[in-house]
Design a protein around this motif. Structure first.
Motif, short mmCIF file in Angstrom:
data_model
loop_
_atom_site.label_atom_id
_atom_site.label_comp_id
_atom_site.label_asym_id
_atom_site.label_seq_id
_atom_site.Cartn_x
_atom_site.Cartn_y
_atom_site.Cartn_z
N THR A 28 0.82 -1.20 0.00
CA THR A 28 0.00 0.00 0.00
C THR A 28 0.86 1.25 0.00
O THR A 28 1.83 1.38 0.72
N PHE A 29 0.45 2.16 -0.82
CA PHE A 29 1.21 3.39 -1.05
C PHE A 29 0.75 4.51 -0.16
O PHE A 29 1.46 5.46 0.12
N ARG A 30 -0.47 4.36 0.35
CA ARG A 30 -1.14 5.51 0.95
C ARG A 30 -0.46 6.03 2.20
O ARG A 30 -0.59 7.19 2.53
N ARG A 31 0.29 5.20 2.93
CA ARG A 31 0.89 5.65 4.18
C ARG A 31 2.36 5.98 4.05
O ARG A 31 3.04 6.17 5.05
N TYR A 32 2.86 6.07 2.86
CA TYR A 32 4.28 6.35 2.66
C TYR A 32 4.47 7.84 2.40
O TYR A 32 3.78 8.44 1.58
N ALA A 33 5.42 8.42 3.07
CA ALA A 33 5.89 9.75 2.68
C ALA A 33 6.82 9.57 1.49
O ALA A 33 7.50 8.55 1.35
N MET A 34 6.82 10.54 0.61
CA MET A 34 7.58 10.42 -0.63
C MET A 34 8.52 11.59 -0.80
O MET A 34 8.22 12.72 -0.41
N GLY A 35 9.63 11.30 -1.43
CA GLY A 35 10.61 12.36 -1.67
C GLY A 35 11.19 12.27 -3.06
O GLY A 35 11.12 11.23 -3.72
N TRP A 36 11.72 13.39 -3.51
CA TRP A 36 12.49 13.46 -4.75
C TRP A 36 13.91 13.91 -4.38
O TRP A 36 14.08 14.86 -3.61
N PHE A 37 14.87 13.22 -4.94
CA PHE A 37 16.28 13.58 -4.79
C PHE A 37 16.88 13.68 -6.18
O PHE A 37 16.29 13.23 -7.17
N ARG A 38 18.06 14.27 -6.26
CA ARG A 38 18.76 14.32 -7.55
C ARG A 38 20.25 14.18 -7.33
O ARG A 38 20.77 14.48 -6.25
N GLN A 39 20.91 13.71 -8.36
CA GLN A 39 22.36 13.54 -8.29
C GLN A 39 22.97 13.94 -9.62
O GLN A 39 22.66 13.36 -10.67
N HIS A 50 9.76 16.88 -0.71
CA HIS A 50 9.15 15.83 0.10
C HIS A 50 7.67 16.14 0.29
O HIS A 50 7.28 17.31 0.40
N ILE A 51 6.88 15.09 0.32
CA ILE A 51 5.46 15.25 0.58
C ILE A 51 5.03 14.20 1.59
O ILE A 51 5.43 13.03 1.50
N SER A 52 4.23 14.61 2.57
CA SER A 52 3.76 13.67 3.57
C SER A 52 2.75 12.70 2.95
O SER A 52 2.23 12.95 1.86
N VAL A 93 20.32 13.30 -12.49
CA VAL A 93 19.40 12.17 -12.47
C VAL A 93 18.48 12.37 -11.28
O VAL A 93 18.95 12.60 -10.16
N TYR A 94 17.19 12.31 -11.51
CA TYR A 94 16.20 12.51 -10.47
C TYR A 94 15.63 11.18 -10.02
O TYR A 94 15.24 10.35 -10.85
N TYR A 95 15.60 11.00 -8.70
CA TYR A 95 15.11 9.77 -8.10
C TYR A 95 13.92 10.06 -7.19
O TYR A 95 13.94 11.04 -6.44
N CYS A 96 12.94 9.20 -7.22
CA CYS A 96 11.91 9.27 -6.20
C CYS A 96 12.17 8.19 -5.17
O CYS A 96 12.83 7.17 -5.46
N ALA A 97 11.68 8.42 -3.96
CA ALA A 97 11.93 7.51 -2.86
C ALA A 97 10.73 7.48 -1.93
O ALA A 97 9.99 8.46 -1.82
N ALA A 98 10.55 6.35 -1.27
CA ALA A 98 9.42 6.16 -0.36
C ALA A 98 9.93 5.90 1.05
O ALA A 98 10.88 5.12 1.25
#
Length: 125
Positions: A28-39, A50-52, A93-98
């Protein structure tokens, strides 16, 4: 287990816009905070946004504040990064993360449990 797949990267000119997407699958995705990073080449991975899990709270790196917007659509299990007024220094390079257990350390890459494979964004001057 969560699988994350980024898309939407590309080659653009300075001042253009791009929207990155991060599609999640698995648990389930609904309870994960998500972020974007880059390198960028030769540099460390850096926090972008970041989004809650509720979508009510968002945070940005100073370098992108006012130009980038993070949003989420839990019905689609997707997080977006709208990038406007792009600059050559946004090239990376942009990465998303949970983050399955948000602790407030949203700027720290080690706080995130799952990562996508990344999508290249190149901004020419």
């Amino acid at each position: 287990q969560v699988q994350l797949v980024e898309s939407g990267g590309g080659l653009v000119q300075a001042g253009d816009s791009l929207r990155l997407s991060c599609a999640a699958s698995g648990r389930t995705f609904r309870r994960y905070a998500m972020g974007w990073f880059r390198q960028a080449p030769g540099k460390e991975r850096e926090f972008v946004a970041h989004i809650s899990w509720s979508g009510e709270s968002t945070y940005y790196a100073d370098s992108v504040k006012g130009r980038f917007t993070i949003s989420s659509d839990n019905a689609k299990n997707t997080v977006y990064l709208q990038m406007n007024s792009l600059k050559p220094e946004d090239t990376a390079v942009y990465y998303c993360a949970a983050d399955s257990h948000p602790s407030g350390y949203y700027r720290v890459a080690q706080s995130y449990d799952y990562w996508g494979q990344g999508t290249q964004v190149t901004v020419s001057s």
